[in-house]
Enzyme design. Structure first.
Site, PDB file in Angstrom:
ATOM      1  N   HIS A  40       0.821  -1.210   0.000  1.00 22.90           N
ATOM      2  CA  HIS A  40       0.000   0.000   0.000  1.00 22.90           C
ATOM      3  C   HIS A  40       0.858   1.266   0.000  1.00 22.90           C
ATOM      4  O   HIS A  40       2.047   1.250   0.355  1.00 22.90           O
ATOM      5  CB  HIS A  40      -0.930   0.010   1.213  1.00 22.90           C
ATOM      6  CG  HIS A  40      -0.207   0.095   2.519  1.00 22.90           C
ATOM      7  ND1 HIS A  40       0.346   1.263   3.004  1.00 22.90           N
ATOM      8  CD2 HIS A  40       0.059  -0.852   3.452  1.00 22.90           C
ATOM      9  CE1 HIS A  40       0.921   1.038   4.167  1.00 22.90           C
ATOM     10  NE2 HIS A  40       0.767  -0.245   4.465  1.00 22.90           N
ATOM     11  N   GLU A  82      -1.898  -6.927   8.053  1.00 21.32           N
ATOM     12  CA  GLU A  82      -0.520  -6.808   8.508  1.00 21.32           C
ATOM     13  C   GLU A  82      -0.310  -7.607   9.798  1.00 21.32           C
ATOM     14  O   GLU A  82      -1.255  -8.019  10.474  1.00 21.32           O
ATOM     15  CB  GLU A  82      -0.170  -5.331   8.709  1.00 21.32           C
ATOM     16  CG  GLU A  82       1.236  -5.022   9.169  1.00 21.32           C
ATOM     17  CD  GLU A  82       2.334  -5.520   8.232  1.00 21.32           C
ATOM     18  OE1 GLU A  82       2.428  -6.749   8.030  1.00 21.32           O
ATOM     19  OE2 GLU A  82       3.121  -4.683   7.732  1.00 21.32           O
TER      20      GLU A  82
END
Length: 207
Positions: A17, A87
Site C-alpha cells: 500500500h 498486517e
C-alpha cells in the site's frame, strides 16, 4: 522428483500500500486502520503505470483501508478481500517505532528475532504470520494456472509471504526491503520459485 508446487504460467504480483503517516514516521502499523497520505494516494495512482497492459486472473486485498484504497487508485478491478492479508499483529508494540521499543526494553530489538508481546490485541508470532500467508498462497495457486495474480497488502506480511513462496525460513523477510507504494513480482526459474523483480516504484521513494 516432483516439486511440492509445480511451476505455473502466471506470476504473483505483490503491491504494498501507499504511504501513511504512521509508515512515514516508522511506527509499527498492524491492525490500526490508518488512511493514505496525499503522497500515498499519488504513489498508489502512479502504480497503474507498472500494472498497465496486464490482465489478472485474481486480485486480492487486505481488508484495511490503506490497502483497499491503493488497489482502487492503482486501477485494479474485481478486487476481493482476504482477511489473511492483514498486517502483522504487533500487540503491545502497535504504533511504536523501533527506537521507542528498544528504549522501553533497554536492549536491541527487531520484530523478526524477538517478536511482540500481547497488548490491546493478542499479538502474533512470526510463525503464525507465515502460516496465514501460506494459506493465501494455497488459495491463489489455482488462479496462477490461469494467469497473473495480484496481492495488495502490507510490508511485513508481504515480505514473509515472499519467503514462504521461496521455500525459505520466514526470518529471511528481514532481508527483503519493501517500500510503500511498491510492486514486486514472484515467479519461477524452471522448477525453482524465484523473485522476478523486487520493490519497484514508479518514482524514487521518499527518504
Amino acid at each position: 522428483m516432483t516439486p511440492p508446487h509445480a511451476p505455473s504460467p502466471g506470476s504473483l504480483l505483490l503491491v504494498r500500500h501507499g504511504q501513511t503517516e504512521w509508515a512515514r514516521a516508522g511506527r509499527h502499523t498492524g491492525l490500526t486502520d490508518v488512511p493514505l497520505t496525499p503522497e500515498g494516494e499519488a504513489g498508489a495512482k502512479a502504480l497503474a503505470t507498472l500494472l498497465d497492459g496486464r490482465r489478472f486472473a485474481l486480485v486480492l486485498s487486505s481488508p484495511l483501508q490503506r490497502a483497499r484504497r491503493t488497489a482502487d487508485l492503482a486501477g485494479l478491478t474485481g478486487v476481493q478481500v482476504d482477511d489473511r492479508l492483514v498486517e502483522w499483529d504487533y500487540g503491545a508494540y502497535e504504533g511504536l517505532t523501533t527506537a521507542e521499543i528498544r528504549e522501553r526494553l533497554g536492549r536491541p530489538w527487531n520484530v523478526f528475532d524477538d517478536g511482540v508481546p500481547s497488548g490491546d490485541t493478542p499479538g502474533e508470532t512470526l510463525e503464525a504470520l507465515a502460516a496465514r500467508t501460506r494459506a493465501v498462497l494455497d488459495r491463489v495457486r489455482p488462479a496462477l494456472a490461469e494467469g497473473d495474480v495480484v496481492l495488495v497488502g502490507h510490508g511485513h506480511c508481504l515480505r514473509v509471504l515472499a519467503t514462504v513462496w521461496l521455500r525459505q525460513e520466514p526470518r529471511m523477510a528481514a532481508q527483503l526491503i519493501l517500500h510503500a507504494g511498491s510492486l514486486s513480482e514472484l515467479g519461477w526459474e524452471r522448477e525453482t520459485p524465484a523473485i522476478v523483480s523486487w520493490n519497484r516504484t514508479p518514482e524514487p521513494p521518499e527518504r
